[in-house]
Write a protein that holds these residues in place. Structure first.
Motif: not given
Length: 385
Positions: A45-50, A52-53
């Protein structure tokens, strides 16, 4: 991120529990698998958010790199680099074998010396403050932080002022200084932790590293300040002088009221202003706490009203250290001990030495030396066995 830290802490505990002979390995294996699975999900989840950002803030990241380069062009010194957040992040990421961003690589290259990466200024200050709390003697002596060997002048004897006769020439006072030359002795500590350390957040990893390294190195340094004999090691209070009867009170029984009075009398009055007692905790409670003033039958050991954890003996503060030998009590001006931390704690890592354990070894090291500036500033009591 908080949950990741909790998972990491529990995984570290599981590694330690597995080493116990009576550990339930099946239960620990099941718990570990669940924690690893949960950790992987959180990281995804952290990687997906990263990702995206990153697409949104790519322009901002370029600006950060540009700002660091702009600061370098403004004659940014190496000390400035070591204070920068980019260098701090890069230093701990390198210790965790994490990839560095472009700006972190630039900071890391700028701050590294020929011997390798230097500990960030902020972390070095934390380690130093932690060491002083864990080793009280570091706060009591004259402590320097000068790189390399150093010769330090310390006040020895001061001449008295005198009445001046009008129109006569004034004679210079005979003030003398003594000097202390300090080199450096290495103090090292190796700690091992599972490679899951790579999942720890930088702040959590920094705090863990500071706590682990500062405690063990600080205590070793304090032992040297007290017990070092100067032969291949720092020189400490126990070897400040040859404690002949002129400078020592001794007895075959526990210390008495008369012993305390005799000890205070042996210390030259010029050192009274900064004088303190030094002993271990056992001596305080098994000997000093039992002494009563002869005429009033009142205890002579009292708690410091400003700090209930500290004690006073006949108006002199008491320093408590576990490294003072049993049945010894020192009295003196500990500012006359000069120490030099010529190299702050450094940290290196090795993944090879812990390969078979899937662990990483971290080695902390400091270079320290101490010596006695004025030997007459110390007297002691010893109970003869």
């Amino acid at each position: 991120m908080e949950r990741l830290n909790e998972i990491q802490e529990r995984l570290t505990q599981i590694v330690e529990e597995c080493r116990n002979d009576d550990a339930d390995l099946d239960l620990l294996t099941e718990e570990r698998n669940k924690l690893v699975e949960e950790r992987d999900e959180i990281n995804k989840k952290i990687e997906k958010r990263k990702e995206l950002l990153d697409g949104i803030t790519s322009g901002e990241k370029a600006t950060v790199v540009q700002r660091f380069e702009e600061r370098k062009e403004m004659n940014m010194t190496r000390e400035d680099v070591l204070c920068s957040p980019e260098y701090r992040n890069a230093f701990f990421k390198a210790l965790q074998s994490k990839p560095l961003t472009d700006e972190e690589k630039r900071a890391y290259d700028s701050g590294s010396a020929s011997a390798g990466a230097v500990i960030p200024t902020q972390t070095g200050d934390q380690l130093f403050e932690k060491m002083k709390k864990l080793a009280p003697m570091l706060s009591e002596i004259t402590l320097l932080r000068v790189s390399g060997n150093v010769t330090f002048a310390i006040e020895n004897v001061r001449g008295d002022a005198y009445a001046h006769t009008e129109n006569d020439a004034i004679t210079y006072a005979v003030d003398t200084l003594t000097s202390v030359t300090l080199g450096g002795y290495e103090f090292n500590k190796i700690i091992r932790i599972s490679k899951t350390v790579q999942t720890m957040a930088i702040n959590a990893f920094e705090g863990w590293l500071v706590d682990m390294l500062a405690e063990d190195i600080a205590r070793k340094v304090e032992n040297a300040i007290i017990n070092g004999d100067g032969d291949g090691e720092p020189k400490g209070v126990a070897s400040a002088r040859t404690y002949t009867p002129t400078y020592e009170v001794s007895g075959s029984t526990d210390i008495s009221f008369d012993n305390v009075m005799d000890l205070i009398a042996k210390l030259p009055a010029g050192y009274d202003r900064n004088a303190k007692f030094l002993c271990n905790k056992k001596f305080v409670y098994t000997q000093l706490a039992k002494i009563k003033e002869t005429s009033t039958d009142a205890p002579i050991l009292v708690k410091n009203m400003e700090d209930g954890l500290k004690f006073m003996l006949m108006g002199y503060p008491i320093i408590i250290s576990d490294y003072v030998a049993d049945d010894y009590l020192y009295l003196g001006d500990f500012k006359k001990v000069v120490g030099n931390l010529s190299q702050d704690i450094t940290v290196d890592k090795s993944e090879h030495s812990g390969f078979a354990y899937n662990a990483v070894d971290y080695r902390g090291g400091a270079i320290f030396d101490s010596d006695i500036g004025v030997s007459e500033a110390f007297v002691r009591f010893v109970k003869n066995s």
